[in-house]
Design a protein around this motif. Structure first.
Motif, short mmCIF file in Angstrom:
data_model
loop_
_atom_site.label_atom_id
_atom_site.label_comp_id
_atom_site.label_asym_id
_atom_site.label_seq_id
_atom_site.Cartn_x
_atom_site.Cartn_y
_atom_site.Cartn_z
N UNK A 73 0.83 -1.19 0.00
CA UNK A 73 0.00 0.00 0.00
C UNK A 73 0.88 1.26 0.00
N UNK A 74 0.64 2.13 -0.98
CA UNK A 74 1.46 3.35 -1.09
C UNK A 74 1.29 4.24 0.15
N UNK A 75 0.06 4.34 0.64
CA UNK A 75 -0.19 5.18 1.82
C UNK A 75 0.51 4.62 3.05
N UNK A 76 0.57 3.27 3.15
CA UNK A 76 1.27 2.65 4.27
C UNK A 76 2.78 2.88 4.17
N UNK A 77 3.30 2.79 2.95
CA UNK A 77 4.73 3.05 2.75
C UNK A 77 5.06 4.49 3.13
N UNK A 78 4.16 5.40 2.75
CA UNK A 78 4.38 6.81 3.06
C UNK A 78 4.38 7.04 4.57
N UNK A 79 3.44 6.40 5.27
CA UNK A 79 3.39 6.53 6.73
C UNK A 79 4.66 6.00 7.36
N UNK A 80 5.12 4.83 6.88
CA UNK A 80 6.34 4.24 7.43
C UNK A 80 7.54 5.14 7.19
N UNK A 81 7.61 5.73 6.00
CA UNK A 81 8.74 6.62 5.69
C UNK A 81 8.73 7.83 6.61
N UNK A 82 7.55 8.40 6.88
CA UNK A 82 7.47 9.54 7.80
C UNK A 82 7.90 9.14 9.21
N UNK A 83 7.53 7.94 9.63
CA UNK A 83 7.93 7.48 10.96
C UNK A 83 9.44 7.30 11.03
#
Length: 224
Positions: A73-83
């Motif tokens: 999931x692109x949105x999940x990858x984005x969240x992980x990158x922000x974390x």
């Protein structure tokens, strides 16, 4: 990522920064960050994204509980990158692997966070009530977090890395927790680290005791 200053967080940090409870000390720290890229963030973010895509390209794991399923999931990858970018802001000299970091993050509810907070911050909460007349420590924390990241819109993550490679773990730590409150709409993250430190270990008491015991064993073997 940009560090954001909030007076309501500063007040809580002042209270929890070094709360001496005799043989133990409670330490807590709240930090807010904007997810907007600054400086080298864009380059690092791209590098982390490529790391994930490379991992996905090499993996054939289709288990729904695996990192692969989450990272598709692109949105999940984005969240992980922000974390992970937040982790880099907090510990710039530490190397956080995005794929491995996912294995150490788990999503939590406010209720599960509350249970942990109530159980481990019980003594700190009692101290707060004695010093303040307006409500509990948890209520003050909820209000402060809600003002910064709107808790109703937040995803809450707990970070549990390998104990042998934990940048949050301090000397003499009895227990330690690291939570992240992420608001996708606001593009904002608040980290909350709280731990309990043994004052005996911090003062070198344990080391001195062991050394003394070793000395006694040596003298027991000597004819004096």
């Amino acid at each position: 990522m940009k560090f954001l200053e909030y007076t309501n967080l500063d007040r809580l940090n002042e209270f929890m920064g070094h709360l001496n409870l005799g043989e133990r000390t409670i330490k807590g720290c709240l930090e807010a960050y904007s997810c907007k890229h600054t400086g080298t963030d864009k380059r690092l973010s791209l590098s982390l994204e490529n790391e994930i895509l490379d991992y996905l390209g090499k993996s054939s794991d289709t288990d729904s509980s695996s990192p692969v399923e989450f990272l598709l999931s692109r949105s999940s990858r984005k969240a992980l990158i922000y974390l992970v970018l937040t982790l880099y802001q907090m510990y710039p000299d530490y190397d956080f692997s995005t794929v491995k970091a996912h294995q150490f993050f788990s999503e939590e509810s406010w209720d599960s966070f509350k249970q942990i907070f109530d159980a481990y911050m019980f003594e700190a909460s009692k101290e707060w009530v004695e010093r303040n007349e307006e409500g509990s420590l948890l209520e003050a924390l909820y209000k402060a977090l809600d003002e910064v990241v709107k808790l109703a819109e937040c995803e809450i993550y707990v970070y549990n890395p390998d104990p042998d490679a934990n940048p949050f773990l301090e000397k003499g730590a009895i227990w330690s927790f690291s939570f992240f409150f992420y608001n996708r709409k606001q593009k904002r993250v608040v980290s909350f680290r709280f731990c309990c430190i043994s004052n005996l270990a911090d003062e070198g008491f344990l080391t001195d005791t062991i050394a003394q015991a070793d000395d006694e064993e040596i003298f027991n073997d000597m004819d004096i």
